[in-house]
Design a protein around this motif. Structure first.
Motif, PDB file in Angstrom:
ATOM      1  N   ASP A   1     100.109  16.857 -13.770  1.00 21.49           N
ATOM      2  CA  ASP A   1     100.315  17.026 -12.455  1.00 21.49           C
ATOM      3  C   ASP A   1     100.501  15.841 -11.452  1.00 21.49           C
ATOM      4  O   ASP A   1     101.302  15.740 -10.854  1.00 21.49           O
ATOM      5  CB  ASP A   1      99.587  18.003 -11.966  1.00 21.49           C
ATOM      6  N   LEU A   2      99.423  15.012 -11.813  1.00 20.89           N
ATOM      7  CA  LEU A   2      99.560  13.585 -10.895  1.00 20.89           C
ATOM      8  C   LEU A   2     100.899  12.992 -11.268  1.00 20.89           C
ATOM      9  O   LEU A   2     101.491  12.551 -10.514  1.00 20.89           O
ATOM     10  CB  LEU A   2      98.244  13.058 -11.417  1.00 20.89           C
ATOM     11  N   VAL A   3     101.047  12.814 -12.956  1.00 20.55           N
ATOM     12  CA  VAL A   3     102.319  12.023 -13.051  1.00 20.55           C
ATOM     13  C   VAL A   3     103.611  12.833 -12.598  1.00 20.55           C
ATOM     14  O   VAL A   3     104.384  11.964 -12.065  1.00 20.55           O
ATOM     15  CB  VAL A   3     102.311  11.682 -14.452  1.00 20.55           C
ATOM     16  N   GLU A   4     103.700  13.972 -12.680  1.00 27.09           N
ATOM     17  CA  GLU A   4     104.696  14.447 -12.294  1.00 27.09           C
ATOM     18  C   GLU A   4     105.098  14.552 -10.955  1.00 27.09           C
ATOM     19  O   GLU A   4     105.945  14.538 -10.400  1.00 27.09           O
ATOM     20  CB  GLU A   4     104.776  16.137 -12.538  1.00 27.09           C
ATOM     21  N   ALA A   5     103.971  14.473 -10.110  1.00 27.28           N
ATOM     22  CA  ALA A   5     104.221  14.472  -8.447  1.00 27.28           C
ATOM     23  C   ALA A   5     104.615  13.229  -8.083  1.00 27.28           C
ATOM     24  O   ALA A   5     105.446  12.885  -7.513  1.00 27.28           O
ATOM     25  CB  ALA A   5     102.808  14.436  -7.935  1.00 27.28           C
ATOM     26  N   ALA A   6     104.167  12.171  -8.899  1.00 30.76           N
ATOM     27  CA  ALA A   6     104.590  10.601  -8.563  1.00 30.76           C
ATOM     28  C   ALA A   6     106.118  10.743  -8.992  1.00 30.76           C
ATOM     29  O   ALA A   6     107.000   9.972  -8.389  1.00 30.76           O
ATOM     30  CB  ALA A   6     103.912   9.758  -9.440  1.00 30.76           C
ATOM     31  N   CYS A   7     106.582  11.256 -10.222  1.00 33.82           N
ATOM     32  CA  CYS A   7     107.971  11.140 -10.618  1.00 33.82           C
ATOM     33  C   CYS A   7     108.791  12.101  -9.711  1.00 33.82           C
ATOM     34  O   CYS A   7     109.997  11.489  -9.446  1.00 33.82           O
ATOM     35  CB  CYS A   7     108.102  11.682 -12.081  1.00 33.82           C
ATOM     36  N   LEU A   8     108.628  12.880  -9.282  1.00 34.63           N
ATOM     37  CA  LEU A   8     109.053  13.967  -8.255  1.00 34.63           C
ATOM     38  C   LEU A   8     109.472  13.157  -6.934  1.00 34.63           C
ATOM     39  O   LEU A   8     110.490  13.247  -6.390  1.00 34.63           O
ATOM     40  CB  LEU A   8     108.608  15.185  -8.009  1.00 34.63           C
ATOM     41  N   SER A   9     108.446  12.220  -6.522  1.00 34.09           N
ATOM     42  CA  SER A   9     108.559  11.758  -5.071  1.00 34.09           C
ATOM     43  C   SER A   9     109.064  10.221  -5.376  1.00 34.09           C
ATOM     44  O   SER A   9     109.190   9.678  -4.187  1.00 34.09           O
ATOM     45  CB  SER A   9     107.055  11.686  -4.543  1.00 34.09           C
TER      46      SER A   9
END
Length: 427
Positions: free
Chosen positions: A92-100
């Motif tokens: 979830d942390l990596v996905e949040a970074a990729c989305l933002s």
């Protein structure tokens, strides 16, 4: 906050700039971060921002559906989530970074970024990654905190680890660790306080492991999908990639931009040859349904190839345990980087260097320059209510100019053209 006892992330990683209770116990801090980014208006606006070419500028107008900044961000997030999880990061942390990671990009892609950097030269410049941090920590309205005389926005109020993971370039303008002339930076001067908090205890100038995973996932997603879009649009003939003249043009596009200056063109030739020799390479693409299916398989194969190369090399260097924050560096083999760069260069040569694209980019630069000039002369007229309030309370001309930059950067391509027409009377 949900317990992190079963994860390698400590309370410092999950701390927020403004403490707040969890409205739904049981979720992890990083699940909350991902949800905040996913539901943000800034992410939705990426649907109207150019990725490589403006929608509608394709040779096959019946299928004018190139990637946008939003679809790219979603694809980057899928790649990053799986690669990060395989290496022991919180997905979830990596996905949040990729989305933002691209949320701060302005209208008209990198072309708009260059135009705004020129306009903002005397108030700290403009850089899409620094703008993303500003948006996440200040502009996107989600959390406000009391300050003398009122309240102030803290943006999405993400965790320290999430903000750090979204930071590709952990230094201010002019402080690149190896290239002082580089235009890449990750924070504006007036955002240094929150940046210092994000980077508390971090090694100077070093991106955290999750940011490195995000960065490689970004490279993988846009190199592969830009190549796919270029092929599908009819701009690239795979057979032409065997021509020595065409190849020379690809190496010229790559060296100095996608690989370091001085790279031996033979290394790039070897990289392209390795790809073309694969059974799944889209030989003879003709746009038929069968060819489209084969092209989709090729994109899947390429993404898997690049991610597996990084995963295997990193595991070989660091072993099998969870790799997070500053415990490791992502290892990407030189061969994989060259293969990725060749795909970027193909899209660059056959799409971005097309004459009609340069004509369009020149027009876009005029639109943004005239829009910036009109807003400077007429503000607060033309500003959205959010930015009008910030303009009215700004302490000096430099701060007011930054508000104008923030307003323009928030616009979609269509909104920038519409506001330009409204304020200037020019189409």
């Amino acid at each position: 906050m949900a317990s992190t006892a079963d994860t390698p992330y400590d309370d410092v990683s999950t701390e927020r700039w403004a403490p707040e209770p969890d409205k739904r116990p049981g979720r992890t801090a990083f699940q909350r971060d991902r949800a905040r980014v996913l539901h943000s208006a800034a992410l939705r606006r990426l649907a109207g921002k150019t990725q490589v070419v403006t929608p509608g500028s394709w040779s096959r107008e019946w299928d004018a559906s190139p990637r946008t900044r939003l679809t790219h961000s979603l694809e980057c997030a899928q790649v990053g989530r799986e690669l990060g999880a395989a290496l022991g990061c919180d997905p979830d942390l990596v996905e949040a970074a990729c989305l933002s990671h691209d949320m701060g990009h302005p209208p008209f892609g990198h072309n708009g970024e260059q135009a705004l950097n020129s306009f903002a030269a005397d108030c700290g410049g403009f850089e899409g990654n620094a703008q993303s941090l500003r948006l996440l920590t200040r502009i996107e309205p989600k959390r406000f905190v009391p300050v003398p005389g009122g309240v102030a926005s803290v943006g999405l109020n993400l965790t320290r680890a999430a903000l750090d993971a979204a930071t590709k370039y952990p230094w201010p303008r002019g402080a690149h660790p190896t290239d002082p002339a580089s235009v890449k930076f990750g924070v504006y001067e007036d955002d240094l306080p929150v940046f210092a908090w994000v980077r508390e205890g971090a090694p100077a100038d070093r991106a955290c492991f999750e940011a490195q995973v995000m960065d490689w996932s970004d490279d993988v997603a846009y190199s592969v999908h830009d190549f796919e879009d270029a092929l599908h649009a009819g701009h690239v003939d795979p057979a032409a990639l065997a021509s020595e003249d065409e190849r020379s043009g690809i190496w010229a596009a790559a060296i100095g931009r996608y690989v370091p200056a001085g790279t031996d063109p033979q290394e790039l030739a070897d990289a392209l040859d390795r790809l073309v020799r694969q059974e799944w390479w889209p030989h003879g693409y003709d746009g038929s349904a069968l060819a489209q299916a084969r092209l989709k398989d090729a994109t899947s194969q390429l993404i898997g190839r690049f991610c597996e190369a990084a995963e295997n090399a990193t595991r070989q260097a660091y072993g099998t345990g969870p790799l997070t924050r500053y415990a490791a560096e992502l290892v990407v083999p030189r061969e994989a980087r060259h293969e990725c760069a060749v795909l970027k260069a193909v899209a660059d040569r056959y799409v971005m260097q097309r004459a009609e694209q340069e004509t369009l980019r020149a027009d876009q630069r005029v639109v943004l320059a005239e829009l910036a000039e009109a807003l400077t002369a007429r503000a607060p007229e033309g500003l959205d209510p959010q930015f009008r309030a910030l303009f009215d309370t700004a302490l000096d001309d430099r701060a007011r100019k930054r508000v104008i930059v923030d307003q323009i950067a928030s616009l979609t391509d269509a909104a920038a053209r519409s506001l330009h027409t409204t304020l200037t009377g020019h189409p």
